[in-house]
Design a protein around this motif. Structure first.
Motif, short mmCIF file in Angstrom:
data_model
loop_
_atom_site.label_atom_id
_atom_site.label_comp_id
_atom_site.label_asym_id
_atom_site.label_seq_id
_atom_site.Cartn_x
_atom_site.Cartn_y
_atom_site.Cartn_z
N SER A 148 75.29 48.70 71.39
CA SER A 148 74.92 49.82 71.77
C SER A 148 74.92 50.74 73.45
N VAL A 177 73.97 43.65 71.04
CA VAL A 177 72.21 44.19 70.27
C VAL A 177 72.11 42.55 69.95
N GLU A 178 70.80 42.05 70.73
CA GLU A 178 70.03 41.04 69.63
C GLU A 178 70.80 41.12 68.26
N GLU A 181 68.04 42.79 66.10
CA GLU A 181 67.33 44.07 66.89
C GLU A 181 68.43 45.35 66.27
N GLY A 186 67.81 48.17 71.07
CA GLY A 186 69.04 47.45 71.91
C GLY A 186 69.31 47.67 72.99
N ARG A 189 66.23 48.57 75.51
CA ARG A 189 65.61 47.24 76.23
C ARG A 189 67.10 47.78 76.70
N GLU A 190 68.13 47.73 76.80
CA GLU A 190 69.72 47.34 78.07
C GLU A 190 69.28 47.63 79.50
#
Length: 286
Positions: A148, A177-178, A181, A186, A189-190
């Motif tokens: 992402s 992306v985990e 997730e 994602g 979060r990143e």
């Protein structure tokens, strides 16, 4: 003494046995057609190998199922695993049908082949049950790497790029992306982890498929719109030093001079307009 194991017209007849090793002949309708063996790796784990011929998948499945049941019920094992050369597709398939889940690939050094690692745990659901079938199928399906990235512009229309510690080319903010997730989650979060900022992820601009490149497997990039902000926002960013050297506002010339090939191609397509929801990037030069 090792017992004879039976499944209708298929019989596993003991051929050898020790504290470490238990072997059987596979006998079908009175004719020996192969072998299967269990080896104790430790007190609770065994490995299994077999030879039922290249075209005898149904026989291999039945023999492996019998041997697995024996390992759990008579030998007291809690895990049985198989390490099968990847080119032996029939044996990989037989192991899966017999109830073993694919767990990964063990690389081989030199002339040793890469091997598929499959295993069955004593309390795994039965392979013919709904839960067991789904688990086995899911473990063997291919996965696709998802990345992402966000398109963030300043008041002058410049694009934010990150100068990375692990490669020379600059790239759009974001990351991998985990598992489990959502791509938008994602990205948020990143950005919080690497840039120290909380953002509201906007609409999806495009999904950009990347072919394999420089040793990396292929991947899908989800590019999201992060809107327009004042260029001073970078002054409040807290960069993750292990991955981000700096962040830069870039005009088209800066992008062409410093960005990764995939980012250059994607941003030029964005600027050209009429970007499709899904696109496939050309293979970049190595």
């Amino acid at each position: 003494m090792t017992e004879t194991l039976r499944d209708g017209d298929l019989v596993l007849e003991p051929t050898s046995g020790s504290d470490e090793f238990t072997g059987f002949a596979i006998v079908l309708e009175g004719e020996r057609v192969g072998t299967v063996a269990l080896r104790g790796e430790d007190r609770r784990t065994a490995s299994i190998r077999w030879n039922a011929g290249t075209d005898n998948i149904p026989v291999a499945v039945r023999a492996v199922r019998l041997a697995l049941a024996y390992a759990f019920e008579s030998l007291g094992m809690t895990r049985v695993e198989a390490r099968i050369p990847l080119e032996r597709l029939g044996d990989v398939r037989a192991a899966s049908i017999a109830g073993m889940r694919r767990e990964g690939v063990l690389r081989g050094a030199g002339d040793d082949p890469d091997r598929a690692l499959l295993a069955r745990i004593v309390d795994d659901p039965e392979p013919h049950s709904r839960d067991g079938f789904i688990a086995i199928l899911n473990a063997g399906l291919p996965t696709k790497r998802v990345i992402s990235q966000g398109l963030l512009r300043d008041e002058r229309g410049r694009v934010l790029l990150c100068e990375l510690t692990y490669k020379q080319e600059w790239d759009l903010p974001g990351g991998v992306v985990e598992v489990g997730e959502a791509p938008s989650v994602g990205l948020a979060r990143e950005l919080e982890e690497e840039l120290g900022v909380k953002v509201e992820v906007g609409d999806l601009i495009t999904v950009n498929w990347l072919p394999a490149w420089r040793g990396w497997d292929d991947a899908c990039i989800f590019l999201f719109d992060l809107g327009v902000v004042d260029s001073s926002v970078t002054e409040d960013m807290t960069l993750q030093a292990t991955e981000i050297k700096s962040v830069r506002w870039c005009d088209p010339d800066d992008v062409r001079a410093h960005a990764a090939a995939a980012a250059i191609e994607l941003l030029e397509a964005v600027d050209a307009g009429s970007l499709p929801t899904y696109r496939e990037a050309p293979k970049a030069a190595e």
